[in-house]
Design an enzyme around this catalytic site. Sequence first.
Site, PDB file in Angstrom:
ATOM      1  N   HIS A   1      23.193  98.538  60.954  1.00 30.11           N
ATOM      2  CA  HIS A   1      23.749  97.251  60.521  1.00 30.11           C
ATOM      3  C   HIS A   1      24.202  97.392  59.071  1.00 30.11           C
ATOM      4  O   HIS A   1      23.398  97.621  58.184  1.00 30.11           O
ATOM      5  CB  HIS A   1      22.711  96.133  60.641  1.00 30.11           C
ATOM      6  CG  HIS A   1      22.625  95.548  62.023  1.00 30.11           C
ATOM      7  ND1 HIS A   1      23.320  94.431  62.400  1.00 30.11           N
ATOM      8  CD2 HIS A   1      21.963  95.972  63.111  1.00 30.11           C
ATOM      9  CE1 HIS A   1      23.076  94.163  63.673  1.00 30.11           C
ATOM     10  NE2 HIS A   1      22.248  95.089  64.132  1.00 30.11           N
TER      11      HIS A   1
ATOM     12  N   TYR B   1      19.809  85.324  58.931  1.00 26.70           N
ATOM     13  CA  TYR B   1      18.674  84.510  58.480  1.00 26.70           C
ATOM     14  C   TYR B   1      19.225  83.120  58.180  1.00 26.70           C
ATOM     15  O   TYR B   1      20.203  82.989  57.443  1.00 26.70           O
ATOM     16  CB  TYR B   1      18.052  85.083  57.204  1.00 26.70           C
ATOM     17  CG  TYR B   1      17.411  86.435  57.362  1.00 26.70           C
ATOM     18  CD1 TYR B   1      18.178  87.607  57.326  1.00 26.70           C
ATOM     19  CD2 TYR B   1      16.040  86.566  57.548  1.00 26.70           C
ATOM     20  CE1 TYR B   1      17.590  88.860  57.473  1.00 26.70           C
ATOM     21  CE2 TYR B   1      15.438  87.815  57.680  1.00 26.70           C
ATOM     22  CZ  TYR B   1      16.219  88.945  57.644  1.00 26.70           C
ATOM     23  OH  TYR B   1      15.632  90.175  57.796  1.00 26.70           O
TER      24      TYR B   1
ATOM     25  N   PRO C   1       7.355  88.632  57.630  1.00 24.96           N
ATOM     26  CA  PRO C   1       8.401  89.467  58.247  1.00 24.96           C
ATOM     27  C   PRO C   1       9.814  89.162  57.746  1.00 24.96           C
ATOM     28  O   PRO C   1      10.757  89.859  58.080  1.00 24.96           O
ATOM     29  CB  PRO C   1       8.267  89.143  59.726  1.00 24.96           C
ATOM     30  CG  PRO C   1       7.599  87.822  59.782  1.00 24.96           C
ATOM     31  CD  PRO C   1       6.720  87.740  58.592  1.00 24.96           C
TER      32      PRO C   1
ATOM     33  N   LYS D   1       9.838  94.244  55.991  1.00 27.08           N
ATOM     34  CA  LYS D   1       9.260  95.312  55.168  1.00 27.08           C
ATOM     35  C   LYS D   1       7.992  95.942  55.759  1.00 27.08           C
ATOM     36  O   LYS D   1       7.535  96.959  55.253  1.00 27.08           O
ATOM     37  CB  LYS D   1       8.914  94.758  53.781  1.00 27.08           C
ATOM     38  CG  LYS D   1      10.114  94.286  52.975  1.00 27.08           C
ATOM     39  CD  LYS D   1      11.033  95.426  52.653  1.00 27.08           C
ATOM     40  CE  LYS D   1      12.321  94.958  52.020  1.00 27.08           C
ATOM     41  NZ  LYS D   1      13.362  95.980  52.103  1.00 27.08           N
TER      42      LYS D   1
ATOM     43  N   TYR E   1      16.923  94.826  50.187  1.00 23.50           N
ATOM     44  CA  TYR E   1      16.847  94.705  51.645  1.00 23.50           C
ATOM     45  C   TYR E   1      16.876  96.090  52.306  1.00 23.50           C
ATOM     46  O   TYR E   1      16.125  96.353  53.237  1.00 23.50           O
ATOM     47  CB  TYR E   1      17.991  93.832  52.188  1.00 23.50           C
ATOM     48  CG  TYR E   1      17.778  93.436  53.633  1.00 23.50           C
ATOM     49  CD1 TYR E   1      18.345  94.168  54.669  1.00 23.50           C
ATOM     50  CD2 TYR E   1      16.965  92.344  53.963  1.00 23.50           C
ATOM     51  CE1 TYR E   1      18.127  93.839  56.002  1.00 23.50           C
ATOM     52  CE2 TYR E   1      16.738  91.997  55.288  1.00 23.50           C
ATOM     53  CZ  TYR E   1      17.319  92.751  56.302  1.00 23.50           C
ATOM     54  OH  TYR E   1      17.088  92.417  57.620  1.00 23.50           O
TER      55      TYR E   1
HETATM   56  C1  PHB Z   1      13.243  91.870  64.260  1.00 25.30           C
HETATM   57  O1  PHB Z   1      14.269  92.388  64.732  1.00 25.30           O
HETATM   58  O2  PHB Z   1      12.177  91.709  64.925  1.00 25.30           O
HETATM   59  C2  PHB Z   1      13.256  91.441  62.810  1.00 25.30           C
HETATM   60  C3  PHB Z   1      14.405  91.629  62.048  1.00 25.30           C
HETATM   61  C4  PHB Z   1      14.404  91.231  60.715  1.00 25.30           C
HETATM   62  C5  PHB Z   1      13.261  90.649  60.177  1.00 25.30           C
HETATM   63  C6  PHB Z   1      12.100  90.464  60.942  1.00 25.30           C
HETATM   64  C7  PHB Z   1      12.103  90.858  62.277  1.00 25.30           C
HETATM   65  O3  PHB Z   1      13.254  90.244  58.863  1.00 25.30           O
END
Ligand code: PHB
Length: 392
Positions: free
Chosen positions: A75, A203, A295, A299, A387
């Site tokens: 990504h 997000y 999450p 990280k 990130y």
């Molecule tokens: C996930 O794909 O489970 C995932 C992706 C980004 C995050 C947390 C979980 O910040």
Amino acid sequence: MNTRHTPVCIIGAGPAGLLLGHLLRAEGVECVVLEQRTPDYVLGRIRAGVLERITVSLLERLGLDQRLKAEGLPHDDVLLADGERLIRIDLADLVGQHVTVYGQTEVTRDLMAAAVPRGLPVIYGAEDVRLHDIAGDTPHVTYTHEGADHRIDARFIVGCDGFHGPSRRAIPVGIGREYERVYPFGWLGILADVPPCGAGLIYANHERGFALASQRSATRSRYYIDVPVTEDIANWPDDRLWDELETRLGPEAAATVTRGPSIEKSIAPLRSYVFAPMRHGSLLLCGDAAHIVPPTGAKGLNLAASDVYYAAEALTAFFLRHDNDAIPRYSDKALNRVWQAERFSWSLTRLMHRFPDDGPFERAMQVAELDYIATSRAAQLSFAEQYVGLPV
Ligand code: PHB
Ligand code: APR
């Protein structure tokens, strides 16, 4: 009592323990891994799915990146949704790096599958694991296995046993210090075999709450919304969850969401936690045994990977180069990166969630920060370098 001696005894065969075991084995440092559960139980735990460069590079170094290369999804950008607004952070353009979406459970699966072929001893079903004399002359671990008592004398013990394991608790009270923030919400996650949302990693901070769009493959999607920690998952049939996700992600992203039956649905609490120092005597701590991040910043596994990188570096220096200064440096080196990841994860959680006690001022601060990120390359650069993961 069956007794064996080994240079390093690793407690826990999750991603941290297995990654460390393989790295030591590859350098010729003998070790043994003790795991309380069965392989199927370990693999059954649903985990996040974003890998930073450090995690990918360690798997490459071990030659265990075949499936990752074949199935991992790079990504190059991340999107922040704020109501109808979508802010794109172009990771590739800003920092010349990307993140890789590849289920963290799959990382564990790859490490697990390579253990026997590579001669990494992993003892599953090790019960009642206890640590002894961790700051004395005879550090050792005792456990029972298939009804027999065992003892492992080790020069070093590495606790990779997660937040609830015995290693951190073996450090006497008063030696370490805990730092903790428990969040007033959890994440309700859904896994579904449908094509992922077209816009990639999103997000979202919506007036109704947080949402995250992610994926596991081109045909398997992973989504989250935040819910009160007391929420009963029975209140969230699939249709209600899909409705809420589409609302919170905003109209542009919602238009690319494909619905389907959930194959997994669960609520996980959010916490920030650090235990310092990450070493006491002959005991080193790695991964969730020493720290937890919400999450939001993806990280968790990546921080475990950098701990393991530093631990492997220190242990190989001790055993192969007789460098007695490397082990004492471990905790400070690992914590430097831990605190940066903790701050980023806390900050992004603060930016993208509506906290129950927030008022108009707190919301105005979120809007101002999102405006700044939307209009400032410097702000986007700062976000991007954190990130993808700061350098080790
Ligand atoms: C996930 O794909 O489970 C995932 C992706 C980004 C995050 C947390 C979980 O910040
Ligand atoms: N004895 C032996 N093994 C134990 C014990 C014990 N008493 N207690 C826990 N374990 C094992 C668990 O069964 C588990 O397999 O230790 C392992 C810890 O693994 P994780 O909890 O996955 O922790 P870690 O390896 O540090 O991984 C950290 O990986 O998947 C991501 O986001 C996740 O943040 C997490 C990160």
